[in-house]
Motif scaffolding. Structure first.
Motif, mmCIF file in Angstrom:
data_model
loop_
_atom_site.group_PDB
_atom_site.id
_atom_site.type_symbol
_atom_site.label_atom_id
_atom_site.label_comp_id
_atom_site.label_asym_id
_atom_site.label_seq_id
_atom_site.Cartn_x
_atom_site.Cartn_y
_atom_site.Cartn_z
ATOM 1 N N LEU A 3 0.848 -1.185 0.000
ATOM 2 C CA LEU A 3 0.000 0.000 0.000
ATOM 3 C C LEU A 3 0.883 1.234 0.000
ATOM 4 C CD1 LEU A 3 -2.790 -1.070 2.485
ATOM 5 C CD2 LEU A 3 -2.730 -1.302 0.026
ATOM 6 N N GLU A 8 -5.083 4.598 -0.078
ATOM 7 C CA GLU A 8 -5.112 3.247 -0.631
ATOM 8 C C GLU A 8 -5.416 2.217 0.455
ATOM 9 O OE1 GLU A 8 -2.505 0.236 -3.445
ATOM 10 O OE2 GLU A 8 -1.564 2.061 -2.687
ATOM 11 N N GLN A 12 -8.466 -0.381 0.412
ATOM 12 C CA GLN A 12 -8.190 -1.818 0.511
ATOM 13 C C GLN A 12 -8.990 -2.443 1.657
ATOM 14 O OE1 GLN A 12 -6.652 -3.722 -1.676
ATOM 15 N NE2 GLN A 12 -7.176 -5.511 -0.447
ATOM 16 N N ARG A 13 -9.098 -1.753 2.803
ATOM 17 C CA ARG A 13 -9.941 -2.252 3.910
ATOM 18 C C ARG A 13 -11.393 -2.349 3.470
ATOM 19 N NH1 ARG A 13 -7.144 1.434 7.017
ATOM 20 N NH2 ARG A 13 -9.005 2.658 7.447
ATOM 21 N N LEU A 15 -12.493 -2.866 0.397
ATOM 22 C CA LEU A 15 -12.603 -4.015 -0.506
ATOM 23 C C LEU A 15 -12.608 -5.327 0.274
ATOM 24 C CD1 LEU A 15 -12.652 -5.112 -3.432
ATOM 25 C CD2 LEU A 15 -10.151 -5.063 -3.375
ATOM 26 N N LEU A 68 -10.230 -7.376 -7.911
ATOM 27 C CA LEU A 68 -9.517 -6.175 -8.324
ATOM 28 C C LEU A 68 -8.626 -6.496 -9.516
ATOM 29 C CD1 LEU A 68 -8.830 -3.193 -7.686
ATOM 30 C CD2 LEU A 68 -7.011 -4.056 -6.209
ATOM 31 N N ARG A 71 -5.435 -0.984 -9.897
ATOM 32 C CA ARG A 71 -5.657 0.138 -8.989
ATOM 33 C C ARG A 71 -4.671 1.250 -9.337
ATOM 34 N NH1 ARG A 71 -6.054 -1.387 -3.020
ATOM 35 N NH2 ARG A 71 -8.248 -1.496 -3.578
ATOM 36 N N ASP A 80 -10.240 2.063 -8.738
ATOM 37 C CA ASP A 80 -10.191 0.608 -8.882
ATOM 38 C C ASP A 80 -10.960 0.180 -10.118
ATOM 39 O OD1 ASP A 80 -8.739 0.348 -6.553
ATOM 40 O OD2 ASP A 80 -10.350 -0.598 -5.399
#
Length: 125
Positions: A3, A8, A12-13, A15, A68, A71, A80
């Motif tokens: 990351l 980001e 990501q958390r 997702l 994904l 990104r 994304d």
């Protein structure tokens, strides 16, 4: 995936919570007054109550999963490109999405989506 920014990391958390179908963890990545839009600007949801209502039924779909593809990060903006497996009335299918997240103060403030046409069937393994 390394990351590169706090923005980001938040996305990501988000997702990971989406793929875990953890509505509370997913909402925790969004500001209380966050808004979701179509990429063209139509408001889809505003605030946690509307975000919850828009997502809780989807989170019950047994095959829900966002894969994904790519990104890009530019400061506090994360873009994304995903393929999302969904349970449609016709059966399991996928939909391609571009998601643009704007992160401020460690939370997603806005999320805008361009959603492709559903395709029936699963992603190849």
């Amino acid at each position: 995936m390394a990351l590169h920014s706090s923005a980001e990391a938040v996305v990501q958390r988000q997702l990971a919570a989406y793929n875990a179908k953890d509505l509370e963890a997913w909402l925790a990545t969004y500001a209380e007054d966050a808004r979701q839009y179509e990429l063209a600007g139509k408001l889809l949801a505003s605030g946690h109550a509307e975000l919850r209502a828009r997502s809780e039924v989807r989170f019950m779909e047994p095959d829900l999963h966002a894969h994904l593809l790519q990104r890009s990060v530019m400061g506090n903006v994360v873009i994304d490109h995903e393929v999302v497996t969904r349970n449609f009335p016709e059966g399991v299918g996928t939909v391609e999405m571009v998601c643009v997240y704007v992160v401020k103060n460690g939370l997603i403030q806005t999320a805008s989506f361009e959603i492709g046409s559903p395709k029936m069937g699963r992603l190849p393994a």
